[in-house]
Design a protein around this motif. Structure first.
Motif, PDB file in Angstrom:
ATOM      1  N   VAL A  48       0.879  -1.181   0.000  1.00  0.00           N
ATOM      2  CA  VAL A  48       0.000   0.000   0.000  1.00  0.00           C
ATOM      3  C   VAL A  48       0.911   1.224   0.000  1.00  0.00           C
ATOM      4  O   VAL A  48       1.928   1.262   0.703  1.00  0.00           O
ATOM      5  CB  VAL A  48      -0.933   0.006   1.227  1.00  0.00           C
ATOM      6  N   ARG A  49       0.565   2.173  -0.826  1.00  0.00           N
ATOM      7  CA  ARG A  49       1.333   3.420  -0.898  1.00  0.00           C
ATOM      8  C   ARG A  49       0.359   4.585  -0.709  1.00  0.00           C
ATOM      9  O   ARG A  49      -0.653   4.662  -1.407  1.00  0.00           O
ATOM     10  CB  ARG A  49       1.997   3.500  -2.269  1.00  0.00           C
ATOM     11  N   ILE A  50       0.653   5.437   0.232  1.00  0.00           N
ATOM     12  CA  ILE A  50      -0.228   6.575   0.494  1.00  0.00           C
ATOM     13  C   ILE A  50       0.282   7.779  -0.316  1.00  0.00           C
ATOM     14  O   ILE A  50       1.376   8.299  -0.055  1.00  0.00           O
ATOM     15  CB  ILE A  50      -0.266   6.902   2.018  1.00  0.00           C
ATOM     16  N   GLU A  51      -0.516   8.197  -1.265  1.00  0.00           N
ATOM     17  CA  GLU A  51      -0.097   9.279  -2.173  1.00  0.00           C
ATOM     18  C   GLU A  51      -0.560  10.618  -1.598  1.00  0.00           C
ATOM     19  O   GLU A  51      -1.551  11.212  -2.037  1.00  0.00           O
ATOM     20  CB  GLU A  51      -0.623   8.988  -3.576  1.00  0.00           C
ATOM     21  N   ASP A  52       0.191  11.069  -0.603  1.00  0.00           N
ATOM     22  CA  ASP A  52      -0.229  12.220   0.215  1.00  0.00           C
ATOM     23  C   ASP A  52       0.578  13.472  -0.097  1.00  0.00           C
ATOM     24  O   ASP A  52       1.084  14.126   0.822  1.00  0.00           O
ATOM     25  CB  ASP A  52      -0.125  11.860   1.708  1.00  0.00           C
ATOM     26  N   ILE A  53       0.731  13.780  -1.373  1.00  0.00           N
ATOM     27  CA  ILE A  53       1.548  14.961  -1.704  1.00  0.00           C
ATOM     28  C   ILE A  53       0.718  16.235  -1.840  1.00  0.00           C
ATOM     29  O   ILE A  53       1.267  17.315  -1.891  1.00  0.00           O
ATOM     30  CB  ILE A  53       2.363  14.743  -3.004  1.00  0.00           C
ATOM     31  N   ASP A  54      -0.589  16.089  -1.898  1.00  0.00           N
ATOM     32  CA  ASP A  54      -1.445  17.261  -2.107  1.00  0.00           C
ATOM     33  C   ASP A  54      -1.740  17.899  -0.753  1.00  0.00           C
ATOM     34  O   ASP A  54      -2.770  17.645  -0.131  1.00  0.00           O
ATOM     35  CB  ASP A  54      -2.746  16.810  -2.798  1.00  0.00           C
ATOM     36  N   ARG A  55      -0.804  18.745  -0.316  1.00  0.00           N
ATOM     37  CA  ARG A  55      -0.873  19.271   1.065  1.00  0.00           C
ATOM     38  C   ARG A  55      -2.195  19.944   1.382  1.00  0.00           C
ATOM     39  O   ARG A  55      -2.662  19.911   2.517  1.00  0.00           O
ATOM     40  CB  ARG A  55       0.256  20.277   1.286  1.00  0.00           C
ATOM     41  N   ALA A  56      -2.789  20.583   0.408  1.00  0.00           N
ATOM     42  CA  ALA A  56      -4.022  21.332   0.676  1.00  0.00           C
ATOM     43  C   ALA A  56      -5.210  20.404   0.934  1.00  0.00           C
ATOM     44  O   ALA A  56      -6.162  20.797   1.599  1.00  0.00           O
ATOM     45  CB  ALA A  56      -4.322  22.251  -0.496  1.00  0.00           C
ATOM     46  N   ARG A  57      -5.180  19.198   0.413  1.00  0.00           N
ATOM     47  CA  ARG A  57      -6.370  18.344   0.508  1.00  0.00           C
ATOM     48  C   ARG A  57      -6.208  17.124   1.411  1.00  0.00           C
ATOM     49  O   ARG A  57      -7.199  16.518   1.816  1.00  0.00           O
ATOM     50  CB  ARG A  57      -6.777  17.887  -0.904  1.00  0.00           C
ATOM     51  N   VAL A  58      -4.955  16.764   1.717  1.00  0.00           N
ATOM     52  CA  VAL A  58      -4.735  15.572   2.545  1.00  0.00           C
ATOM     53  C   VAL A  58      -5.176  15.854   3.980  1.00  0.00           C
ATOM     54  O   VAL A  58      -4.910  16.929   4.517  1.00  0.00           O
ATOM     55  CB  VAL A  58      -3.230  15.186   2.528  1.00  0.00           C
ATOM     56  N   ARG A  59      -5.892  14.877   4.585  1.00  0.00           N
ATOM     57  CA  ARG A  59      -6.278  15.032   5.998  1.00  0.00           C
ATOM     58  C   ARG A  59      -5.936  13.730   6.720  1.00  0.00           C
ATOM     59  O   ARG A  59      -6.147  12.637   6.175  1.00  0.00           O
ATOM     60  CB  ARG A  59      -7.775  15.316   6.113  1.00  0.00           C
ATOM     61  N   PRO A  60      -5.396  13.841   7.950  1.00  0.00           N
ATOM     62  CA  PRO A  60      -4.971  12.634   8.681  1.00  0.00           C
ATOM     63  C   PRO A  60      -6.116  11.628   8.846  1.00  0.00           C
ATOM     64  O   PRO A  60      -5.891  10.411   8.799  1.00  0.00           O
ATOM     65  CB  PRO A  60      -4.512  13.157  10.041  1.00  0.00           C
ATOM     66  N   GLU A  61      -7.337  12.122   9.007  1.00  0.00           N
ATOM     67  CA  GLU A  61      -8.452  11.177   9.218  1.00  0.00           C
ATOM     68  C   GLU A  61      -8.718  10.339   7.957  1.00  0.00           C
ATOM     69  O   GLU A  61      -9.222   9.224   8.043  1.00  0.00           O
ATOM     70  CB  GLU A  61      -9.725  11.879   9.704  1.00  0.00           C
TER      71      GLU A  61
END
Ligand code: GLU
Length: 302
Positions: A48-61
């Motif tokens: 599994v790879r979390i593609e969390d580069i979109d700082r404005a839209r990524v949320r920890p929840e």
């Protein structure tokens, strides 16, 4: 014609690569399950790879939600999980290679300027306006003036030049191998130019989906990319970068999309019902799996 047949020599490695900018829906469940099942049948590994580069839209929840949803569906995967936000220097470095080959240029244009200059009839495969090349080939003095003002800029790929180089290295038209649900493969001829000069490094993030997916599929040794048909056309631009950066070509399997009652593709942005809300409403994982398997193509038998 040359394809790097990594998949024939190595243990298969598959991945599910969600972006945590919304809650997962049935379409994601199908993507995750397709990769998981194919890995199992091929005796391969599943990541599994979390593609969390979109700082404005990524949320920890949303990240927590992904792991809860996968656990609920009985989908297991190897540890550690790769988070793209931890690897931004690698994407910058890959972009620096492209830049050193003269394939990138800075673009200071605002969204408004791009819309004003674009040809309304020229749309990319996702229906967005194709970038009208405003900053391609601009004099260095213009670039320096904007830099001196501290204006933010994106780095765009000069698609014509990139495709010319990729074709030369590849020895002909750029292609990829697509496998269908029965495991039969076919060669798809790419048409990357229809994307125009895509963004490789965004204004607000030193990365983009395009560069990070290519770098990480190679870094993780992904042999089979399984994902929805909505990303089929994106493969064309990804292949250009893979060839230029000397990265191996995975096999691709783009599964059909799950649509809503109106026949539209499920989407986070249009508020498709989330897996979490189905769970809360008392739907069981078995019911979800039945629902998506009736809409999915059969999986390759390996
Ligand atoms: N992160 C992408 C998404 O959630 C998928 C990337 C991929 O499978 O290549 O749409």
């Amino acid at each position: 014609m040359r394809l790097t047949r990594l998949q024939e020599t190595a243990q298969p490695v598959l991945r599910f690569a969600p972006s945590p900018n919304g809650a997962l829906h049935l379409g994601h469940a199908l993507s995750a399950l397709t990769g998981f099942e194919m890995a199992r049948r091929l005796g391969g590994r599943f990541l599994v790879r979390i593609e969390d580069i979109d700082r404005a839209r990524v949320r920890p929840e949303y990240i927590t939600g992904i792991f809860e949803d996968l656990a609920w569906l009985g989908i297991t995967f190897e540890q550690p999980v790769l988070f793209q936000s931890h690897h931004l220097p690698a994407y910058k470095q890959a972009a620096a290679c492209l830049d050193a080959m003269g394939l990138l240029y800075p673009c200071f244009a605002s969204r408004k300027e791009i819309i004003a200059a674009a040809d309304p009839a020229k749309l990319d495969p996702e229906g967005a306006l194709v970038y009208p090349g405003i900053w391609r080939g601009r004099p260095q003095a213009d670039v320096e003036r904007e830099l001196a003002k501290g204006e933010p800029f994106a780095m765009r790929l000069d698609m014509e030049r990139a495709v010319a180089l990729a074709r030369k290295k590849f020895g002909g038209p750029i292609t990829f191998s697509e496998i269908d649900g029965a495991g039969r493969s076919r060669i798809v001829v790419c048409d990357p130019q229809r994307w125009g000069d895509v963004v490789v490094l965004r204004k607000e993030t030193p990365s983009s989906y395009l560069i990070s997916v290519v770098v990480d599929d190679a870094r993780q040794g992904i042999t089979h990319v399984t994902r929805g048909m909505d990303l089929f056309a994106a493969t064309d631009a990804q292949r250009v970068l893979q060839i230029i950066l000397d990265l191996p070509a995975p096999l691709y399997h783009h599964h059909r999309l799950i649509v809503d009652d109106a026949g539209l593709k499920l989407s986070k942005s249009t508020g498709a019902q989330s897996l979490a809300s189905l769970r809360v409403a008392g739907v069981t994982a078995a019911q979800v799996l039945r629902r998506i398997s009736t809409t999915a193509v059969p999986l390759p038998s390996g």
